[in-house]
Scaffold this motif. Structure first.
Motif, mmCIF file in Angstrom:
data_model
loop_
_atom_site.group_PDB
_atom_site.id
_atom_site.type_symbol
_atom_site.label_atom_id
_atom_site.label_comp_id
_atom_site.label_asym_id
_atom_site.label_seq_id
_atom_site.Cartn_x
_atom_site.Cartn_y
_atom_site.Cartn_z
ATOM 1 N N GLY A 21 5.955 38.482 -6.007
ATOM 2 C CA GLY A 21 6.623 37.709 -7.042
ATOM 3 C C GLY A 21 8.014 38.275 -7.270
ATOM 4 N N THR A 112 6.223 33.677 -4.311
ATOM 5 C CA THR A 112 6.766 32.630 -5.175
ATOM 6 C C THR A 112 8.294 32.673 -5.160
ATOM 7 N N ASN A 155 6.819 28.331 -3.489
ATOM 8 C CA ASN A 155 7.758 27.568 -4.317
ATOM 9 C C ASN A 155 8.974 27.085 -3.554
ATOM 10 N N GLN A 176 5.343 22.102 -10.002
ATOM 11 C CA GLN A 176 4.155 22.777 -9.466
ATOM 12 C C GLN A 176 2.955 21.840 -9.464
#
Length: 184
Positions: A21, A112, A155, A176
């Motif tokens: 992340g 992400t 993402n 999302q």
């Protein structure tokens, strides 16, 4: 932090997947979600700075998507340009942690993050696997190629957005949800 022996063993045996992340990007002085939101607020100008002040990325992006004169294309274009500038100044490898990650055999890496830090680390030399970025669901993910490492960019990615104008970087909760529906 104490890591259980079973997890350490799985890492050394190449049975573990890595999930990254914003902390992985911060290690290389790249922005997290708050940093991205602040950048978009600055780019939007003083007329929106009060409305967007102290808002997280989700709220900032949603507001700019709906605001006349901005929109989703504007937001994505600003982020792609900014990340291009940041990547040009990037050391190789981006950080000691990024270098270390390339020296382990992973089953898969999930992220992400939108940046190219992991790609840059794997291009920098000592990687023991060949990184294969994946930007959308694919039936080829079921096949395993020896030495290949799937790098799933959950993402989206600035580099794919530069190559493919249809590529959507997921910045908001509603995006999302929509991506999940499309990919189910």
């Amino acid at each position: 932090m104490d890591i259980p022996d079973s997890i350490i063993r799985d890492i050394y045996e190449g049975k573990a997947s890595l999930f990254l992340g914003a902390g992985a990007s911060c290690e290389a002085n790249f922005p997290d979600g708050w940093g991205i939101a602040n950048y978009l607020r600055e780019q939007a100008g003083s007329s929106l700075s009060g409305v967007l002040k102290d808002q997280p990325l989700n709220n900032t992006a949603e507001y700019l998507f709906a605001e006349e004169g901005y929109g989703q294309g504007w937001v994505q274009e600003k982020l792609v340009q900014w990340f291009q500038e940041l990547h040009q100044k990037l050391p190789r490898p981006p950080s000691p942690a990024h270098d270390l990650m390339t020296r382990f055999k992973w089953r898969t890496i999930f992220t992400t993050n939108y940046d190219r830090l992991v790609e840059t680390a794997y291009e920098s030399g000592a990687a023991i696997q060949s990184l294969i970025p994946v930007y959308a669901p694919s039936s080829t993910l079921n096949a395993r190629t020896p030495g290949a490492l799937w790098y799933i960019k959950l993402n989206g990615s600035v580099d794919e957005a530069m190559r493919n104008e249809q590529h959507e970087m997921v910045l908001t909760f509603s995006q999302q949800v929509n991506a999940r529906r499309r990919n189910s």
